[in-house]
Design an enzyme around this catalytic site. Structure first.
Site, PDB file in Angstrom:
ATOM      1  N   GLY A  72      42.265  -4.560  -5.955  1.00 28.94           N
ATOM      2  CA  GLY A  72      43.148  -4.246  -7.044  1.00 28.94           C
ATOM      3  C   GLY A  72      43.130  -5.458  -8.106  1.00 28.94           C
ATOM      4  O   GLY A  72      43.047  -6.546  -7.793  1.00 28.94           O
ATOM      5  N   ASN A 118      51.228  -3.366   5.427  1.00 27.51           N
ATOM      6  CA  ASN A 118      51.090  -4.679   4.648  1.00 27.51           C
ATOM      7  C   ASN A 118      51.633  -4.572   3.310  1.00 27.51           C
ATOM      8  O   ASN A 118      52.364  -3.509   2.893  1.00 27.51           O
ATOM      9  CB  ASN A 118      49.531  -4.702   4.176  1.00 27.51           C
ATOM     10  CG  ASN A 118      48.951  -3.854   3.082  1.00 27.51           C
ATOM     11  OD1 ASN A 118      49.251  -4.390   1.890  1.00 27.51           O
ATOM     12  ND2 ASN A 118      48.826  -2.557   2.899  1.00 27.51           N
ATOM     13  N   CYS A 127      50.740   1.401  -6.083  1.00 27.08           N
ATOM     14  CA  CYS A 127      50.910   0.101  -5.142  1.00 27.08           C
ATOM     15  C   CYS A 127      52.252  -0.048  -4.960  1.00 27.08           C
ATOM     16  O   CYS A 127      53.096   0.138  -5.613  1.00 27.08           O
ATOM     17  CB  CYS A 127      50.374  -1.030  -5.796  1.00 27.08           C
ATOM     18  SG  CYS A 127      50.565  -2.439  -4.884  1.00 27.08           S
ATOM     19  N   GLY A 186      43.046   7.922   4.271  1.00 23.80           N
ATOM     20  CA  GLY A 186      44.229   7.668   4.815  1.00 23.80           C
ATOM     21  C   GLY A 186      43.893   7.743   6.341  1.00 23.80           C
ATOM     22  O   GLY A 186      43.953   8.847   6.832  1.00 23.80           O
TER      23      GLY A 186
END
Lengths: 303, 256
Positions: free
Chosen positions: A46, A69, A130, A243
């Site tokens: 990112g 995380n 995010c 995922g």
């Protein structure tokens, strides 16, 4: 010989397997383990307009069948990527997809403008999901109007492929997908991590410095699979599924649910060669099943 | 040496005082150079609550047999599951990882270890001795029973110890040992590995006396290859992944 190439929306990639942003660094960290050019695309960390130090340590903890995380988009900013990192990694893949994040819509626009002249940067993945930054990020991805607004503004300046990365932390993910499709997204990638937390019962404290974080890994796979299936039925643009994909079997499931391509994320933390193993496994599956072209499998769920 | 994922075969397992295990694992491929202070990252099977790999410092390398020795303290579910493996079983290992210590040319060096952080210092000492240098160990622990395999270290170099309860060696912390006063002028390099508070205290002595000092940090790791950014430490260059830019850092670069 199986044809593994797929068209993710005006962009043809040679295999349906990409790295997931934030799980492969900039690709160069993984060159000892696999041949990066074999991947469909390299989706790098990112990237924001200004450098970010990320969140405080501890930022990660394991859970049953997954990881939690809260890295917080640690990166050195788009200028550093453009001037220092890109020249170092441009040989690694023909499609270097930069995941773009920001606190304000103007930031997304500026980052995309700066990336425009990088030849191998054939797409951006607009990250409106995010969960680990205080402002922006997920806020843009949890409302149809905000998601549409970011997509619309980025579309004005970004002429190449625009993928939008969706958050699963919503009631109707298909509605968000339609909103970004209407504003010109070329594809949608889903899902980002699920908001979650972990507590240390002994100390009675949260384990992550940020209290909450994003859950990934096999724990979320069935939920992600359903979301890909829901979105596939709602939009016309290609869906990039992710995922908890740990192996080729998982990847095939996502493709059958409607994903044109998939991203491998958390699996790379456990086996740094995961992406390549998934590609080989998809090829084997196709051979076994007599599938000549992986595109035959997209949305091929038999009901 | 190039990093790789490989199934290594357990060729030796020594259980020490119930909760420490010294393992030796062997590759069927030839080893290139492995740097002291580098580590291995092991996948844990048969432990439902364990997802991430578990990192361990390399204790020593046998290049003739392509084998790695490492020490493990059994502390949680992951190490408990690994402790059930026996000679002949396989371990799924990513290695060799991290930068390792820079073995430099200083004549006299002090290798400061705490707890089972002493493990990689054996490999450091071997390399120094091979270069004709004179390393010296200084190890600290809470009590005598927290030391493991001291004889092994004693056999290759001079060894000083401290215990907090005075059960062995000098009573106090490693930083209280008289060797600091006696030899400070001749020590040109410090290699340290152990609890962070110990490494920080040692780094301050080094800084005050203008001694080059390297410390091997022990942040909680996951991927081991610098892509998950979970094991960060704040340095003068910003947050850095200790698995990739470390685990060994020049202590002047660390923001404690």
């Amino acid at each position: 010989m199986v044809d593994l190439s797929v068209d993710i929306g005006g962009l043809i990639i040679k295999t349906p397997v990409m790295t997931a942003s934030g799980t492969c660094g900039y690709g160069e960290e993984l060159v000892d383990f696999m041949n990066i050019p074999d991947l469909g695309a390299l989706v790098v960390k990112g990237t924001t307009l200004e450098p970010r130090q990320g969140n405080d340590y501890p930022r990660m903890t394991e859970t049953a069948s997954g990881l939690l995380n809260s890295i917080g988009l640690q990166n050195k900013g788009v200028h550093y990527f453009h001037d220092e990192l890109y020249p170092r990694i441009e040989h690694l893949n023909d499609h270097i997809i930069v995941n773009v994040s920001g606190s304000r819509i103007e930031d997304y626009v500026s980052v995309c403008e700066i990336l425009s002249d990088l030849t191998k940067c054939t797409a951006v993945e607009v990250n409106i999901s995010c969960p680990n930054i205080k402002e922006g990020g997920i806020a843009f991805g949890t409302s149809c109007s905000e998601a549409a607004k970011v997509t619309k503004e980025v579309r004005k300046v970004w002429k190449k492929h625009m993928m939008v990365k969706l958050s699963p932390n919503v009631t109707h993910i298909a509605e968000i997908a339609k909103a970004v499709e209407d504003e010109g997204a070329d594809s949608v990638s889903l899902v980002n991590t699920f908001l979650a937390m972990a507590i240390d019962a002994q100390s009675r404290k949260p384990i992550l410095s940020t209290i909450t974080g994003g859950l990934s890994g096999p724990a979320i796979k069935p939920i992600a699979l359903n979301m890909v299936w829901q979105v596939y039925q709602a939009v016309k643009i290609p869906v990039i599924g992710m995922g908890g994909i740990m192996n080729a079997k998982d990847a095939i499931e996502f493709i059958l649910a409607g994903a044109t391509a998939i991203q491998v994320g958390t699996a790379t933390f456990i086996d740094p060669a995961s992406c390549i193993k998934v590609i080989r496994g998809i090829e084997e599956y196709c051979n076994e099943q007599g599938v000549k072209n992986v595109r035959e499998l997209i949305g091929g769920l038999i009901i | 040496m190039q990093k790789r994922v490989e199934e290594l075969t357990i060729i030796d397992k020594q259980v020490i005082r119930n909760d420490y295990i010294c393992w030796e694992i062997q590759s069927d491929k030839v080893f290139d150079k492995i740097v002291p202070g580098q580590f291995i990252n092991i996948h844990v099977k048969d432990s439902p609550g364990t997802f991430a790999r578990r990192p361990f410092s390399i204790h020593t390398i046998d290049y003739h047999h392509n084998s790695i020795q490492f020490m493990m303290k059994v502390v949680g579910d992951g190490t408990k599951a690994l402790s059930k493996l026996e000679i002949g079983d396989k371990m799924d290992v990513v290695y060799p990882l991290g930068n390792g210590f820079s073995i430099s040319d200083e004549e006299e060096s002090l290798l400061v270890g705490g707890g089972y952080g002493v493990a990689p210092l054996y490999h450091v000492a071997q390399e120094l001795i091979a270069k004709g240098k004179k390393p010296c160990f200084l190890f600290g622990a809470r009590t005598q029973n927290n030391f493991i395999l001291l004889d092994r270290f004693k056999n290759i170099a001079e060894l000083f110890i401290t215990t907090e309860d005075g059960s062995a060696g000098h009573k106090g912390l490693v930083t209280d040992h008289p060797i600091w006063k006696e030899r400070i002028a001749s020590i040109k390099k410090i290699y340290s590995c152990g609890p962070e508070s110990m490494m920080e205290a040692v780094a301050h002595i080094a800084e005050k006396n203008n001694i080059l000092c390297e410390a091997s940090l022990d942040q909680v790791m996951c991927c081991g290859v610098g892509v998950c950014l979970s094991c960060i430490k704040n340095t003068i260059r910003g947050n850095e992944a200790t698995c990739l830019h470390g685990p060994v850092f020049n202590t002047n670069d660390i923001v404690w």
